[in-house]
Motif scaffolding. Structure first.
Motif, PDB file in Angstrom:
ATOM      1  N   THR A   1     -12.675 -20.204  21.879  1.00 21.17           N
ATOM      2  CA  THR A   1     -12.933 -20.913  23.006  1.00 21.17           C
ATOM      3  C   THR A   1     -14.706 -20.981  23.166  1.00 21.17           C
ATOM      4  N   ASN A   2     -15.062 -21.714  23.995  1.00 18.61           N
ATOM      5  CA  ASN A   2     -16.624 -21.739  24.498  1.00 18.61           C
ATOM      6  C   ASN A   2     -16.688 -20.603  25.640  1.00 18.61           C
ATOM      7  N   THR A   3     -15.681 -19.930  26.084  1.00 22.25           N
ATOM      8  CA  THR A   3     -15.969 -18.764  26.962  1.00 22.25           C
ATOM      9  C   THR A   3     -15.315 -17.572  26.457  1.00 22.25           C
ATOM     10  N   ALA A   4     -14.766 -17.594  25.339  1.00 22.81           N
ATOM     11  CA  ALA A   4     -13.963 -16.318  24.651  1.00 22.81           C
ATOM     12  C   ALA A   4     -13.844 -16.700  23.145  1.00 22.81           C
ATOM     13  N   ALA A   5     -14.846 -16.102  22.578  1.00 24.10           N
ATOM     14  CA  ALA A   5     -14.967 -16.479  21.122  1.00 24.10           C
ATOM     15  C   ALA A   5     -15.220 -15.273  20.115  1.00 24.10           C
ATOM     16  N   LEU A   6     -15.061 -15.480  18.872  1.00 26.77           N
ATOM     17  CA  LEU A   6     -15.374 -14.410  17.890  1.00 26.77           C
ATOM     18  C   LEU A   6     -15.723 -15.124  16.718  1.00 26.77           C
ATOM     19  N   ALA A   7     -17.042 -14.288  16.464  1.00 24.61           N
ATOM     20  CA  ALA A   7     -17.858 -14.303  15.087  1.00 24.61           C
ATOM     21  C   ALA A   7     -17.667 -13.420  14.167  1.00 24.61           C
ATOM     22  N   PHE A   8     -17.496 -13.826  12.813  1.00 26.52           N
ATOM     23  CA  PHE A   8     -16.971 -12.657  11.997  1.00 26.52           C
ATOM     24  C   PHE A   8     -17.702 -12.921  10.457  1.00 26.52           C
ATOM     25  N   GLY A   9     -18.127 -11.941   9.975  1.00 27.80           N
ATOM     26  CA  GLY A   9     -18.585 -11.989   8.571  1.00 27.80           C
ATOM     27  C   GLY A   9     -19.744 -13.007   8.427  1.00 27.80           C
ATOM     28  N   GLY A  10     -19.946 -13.680   7.276  1.00 23.48           N
ATOM     29  CA  GLY A  10     -21.324 -14.516   7.291  1.00 23.48           C
ATOM     30  C   GLY A  10     -22.338 -13.587   6.269  1.00 23.48           C
ATOM     31  N   GLN A  11     -23.642 -14.057   6.361  1.00 22.41           N
ATOM     32  CA  GLN A  11     -24.520 -13.582   5.560  1.00 22.41           C
ATOM     33  C   GLN A  11     -26.082 -13.510   6.214  1.00 22.41           C
ATOM     34  N   ASN A  12     -26.568 -12.200   6.297  1.00 22.84           N
ATOM     35  CA  ASN A  12     -28.044 -12.143   6.636  1.00 22.84           C
ATOM     36  C   ASN A  12     -28.704 -11.813   5.312  1.00 22.84           C
ATOM     37  N   PRO A  13     -29.366 -12.897   4.528  1.00 16.95           N
ATOM     38  CA  PRO A  13     -29.802 -12.690   3.206  1.00 16.95           C
ATOM     39  C   PRO A  13     -30.706 -11.523   3.162  1.00 16.95           C
ATOM     40  N   PRO A  14     -30.310 -10.757   1.944  1.00 18.27           N
ATOM     41  CA  PRO A  14     -29.417 -10.675   1.077  1.00 18.27           C
ATOM     42  C   PRO A  14     -28.056 -10.117   1.401  1.00 18.27           C
ATOM     43  N   VAL A  15     -27.809  -9.643   2.528  1.00 20.96           N
ATOM     44  CA  VAL A  15     -26.766  -8.826   2.839  1.00 20.96           C
ATOM     45  C   VAL A  15     -25.514  -9.586   2.962  1.00 20.96           C
ATOM     46  N   THR A  16     -24.464  -9.574   2.685  1.00 14.27           N
ATOM     47  CA  THR A  16     -23.201 -10.063   3.159  1.00 14.27           C
ATOM     48  C   THR A  16     -22.555  -9.027   4.312  1.00 14.27           C
ATOM     49  N   ALA A  17     -22.173  -9.850   5.304  1.00 11.50           N
ATOM     50  CA  ALA A  17     -21.643  -9.220   6.505  1.00 11.50           C
ATOM     51  C   ALA A  17     -20.378  -8.869   6.756  1.00 11.50           C
ATOM     52  N   ALA A  18     -19.915  -7.739   7.026  1.00  5.96           N
ATOM     53  CA  ALA A  18     -18.497  -7.553   7.636  1.00  5.96           C
ATOM     54  C   ALA A  18     -18.513  -7.461   9.252  1.00  5.96           C
ATOM     55  N   LEU A  19     -19.663  -7.749   9.698  1.00  5.83           N
ATOM     56  CA  LEU A  19     -20.087  -7.697  11.252  1.00  5.83           C
ATOM     57  C   LEU A  19     -19.198  -8.674  12.076  1.00  5.83           C
ATOM     58  N   THR A  20     -18.553  -8.144  13.178  1.00  8.05           N
ATOM     59  CA  THR A  20     -17.738  -8.956  14.124  1.00  8.05           C
ATOM     60  C   THR A  20     -18.265  -8.782  15.500  1.00  8.05           C
ATOM     61  N   GLU A  21     -18.520 -10.106  16.258  1.00  5.62           N
ATOM     62  CA  GLU A  21     -18.883  -9.946  17.512  1.00  5.62           C
ATOM     63  C   GLU A  21     -17.970 -10.834  18.219  1.00  5.62           C
ATOM     64  N   GLN A  22     -18.012 -10.369  19.709  1.00 10.22           N
ATOM     65  CA  GLN A  22     -16.999 -10.928  20.709  1.00 10.22           C
ATOM     66  C   GLN A  22     -17.910 -11.696  21.758  1.00 10.22           C
ATOM     67  N   TYR A  23     -17.543 -12.727  22.050  1.00  7.55           N
ATOM     68  CA  TYR A  23     -18.199 -13.547  23.128  1.00  7.55           C
ATOM     69  C   TYR A  23     -17.279 -13.691  24.305  1.00  7.55           C
TER      70      TYR A  23
END
Length: 261
Positions: free
Chosen positions: A119-141
């Motif tokens: 939701t907009n008050t409890a979210a999860l962001a995961f994976g993605g790319q920070n070129p040239p690195v592909t991410a496994a990173l997870t962040e919780q809001y």
């Protein structure tokens, strides 16, 4: 999607891809994206179950961003402007209150082509790319700030997400194209049964026990896909295809039986 078939409904006002979406199949929001070779899009459109209406724009135009929440309370985070040289990567997070977007606390790590859930008050962001690195990173809001938590088991980009910040699914993606599925229990990611077909840049909706993925594409030179798969909490099953094969589409749906793509 009504649980069995896809039906074509009203078009969005601005054609684009690599946009984000959230909400339900009768009250949805789509935002951002791109329509090459033009500039990035900041357009936001609201779906009322019958038609799309343009509403107030994102503050930062971008594509390959993630979204979470409802049509009246949404979150937009991450993204990229690939047209600039070099490409501009974003950690920007914006919150939608049903009328306007407001910039709030940034992601800790700027990245694009990431997955999102919650939701907009409890979210999860995961994976993605920070070129040239592909991410496994997870962040919780938590409604105020993003905090780094435990990584995905498989680093990937252009993956799809479903569920909440404490019970999510990370589905497919590329590094290269994968069928990998992982479930999040609020602390750790666990690998579960794979998609039937390895794909990325799909639409997705539902929960971590009842999800739907659709569209996308597979390993190069795989064509655009119309394939739809249904998750029952244990296995993926192929069901009826989209009417139009495509990738980078926006999606919304609180369940896997009432979805908008």
């Amino acid at each position: 999607w009504n649980g069995t078939n896809w039906t074509e409904v009203g078009d969005v006002n601005t054609a684009r891809y690599y946009l984000a979406g959230c909400g339900t199949n009768t009250a949805a929001l789509v935002f951002g994206g791109q329509a090459p070779p033009g500039p990035m899009k900041n357009e936001t459109e609201l779906w009322n179950g019958s038609s799309w209406t343009e509403v107030n724009n994102l503050n930062t135009a971008r594509s390959q961003l993630a979204g979470a929440g409802l049509s009246t309370a949404a979150l937009a985070f991450g993204g990229i402007n690939p047209v600039t040289s070099p490409a501009t990567l974003f950690a920007v997070t914006e919150s939608w209150n049903g009328t306007n977007w407001t910039e709030i606390s940034d992601l800790n790590v700027a990245r694009n082509a990431l997955g999102g859930a919650g939701t907009n008050t409890a979210a999860l962001a995961f994976g993605g790319q920070n070129p040239p690195v592909t991410a496994a990173l997870t962040e919780q809001y938590n409604g105020t700030n993003w905090t780094e938590v435990n990584d995905l088991n498989l680093a990937r980009m252009r993956l799809s997400g479903a569920g909440t910040s404490t019970a999510a699914l990370a589905i497919g993606g590329t590094n290269p194209a994968t069928a990998n599925t992982e479930t999040w229990n609020g602390t750790n990611w666990t690998e579960v049964n794979n998609l039937g077909t390895a794909k990325y840049a799909m639409g997705s909706a539902g929960t971590n026990t009842a999800a739907l993925i659709f569209g996308g594409t597979g390993a190069f030179p795989s064509p655009l896909s119309a394939l739809t798969e249904l998750w029952n909490g244990t296995n993926w099953t192929e069901v009826n295809d989209l009417n139009t094969a495509r990738l980078g589409l926006g999606s919304s749906g609180a369940t896997n039986t009432a979805v908008l793509g």
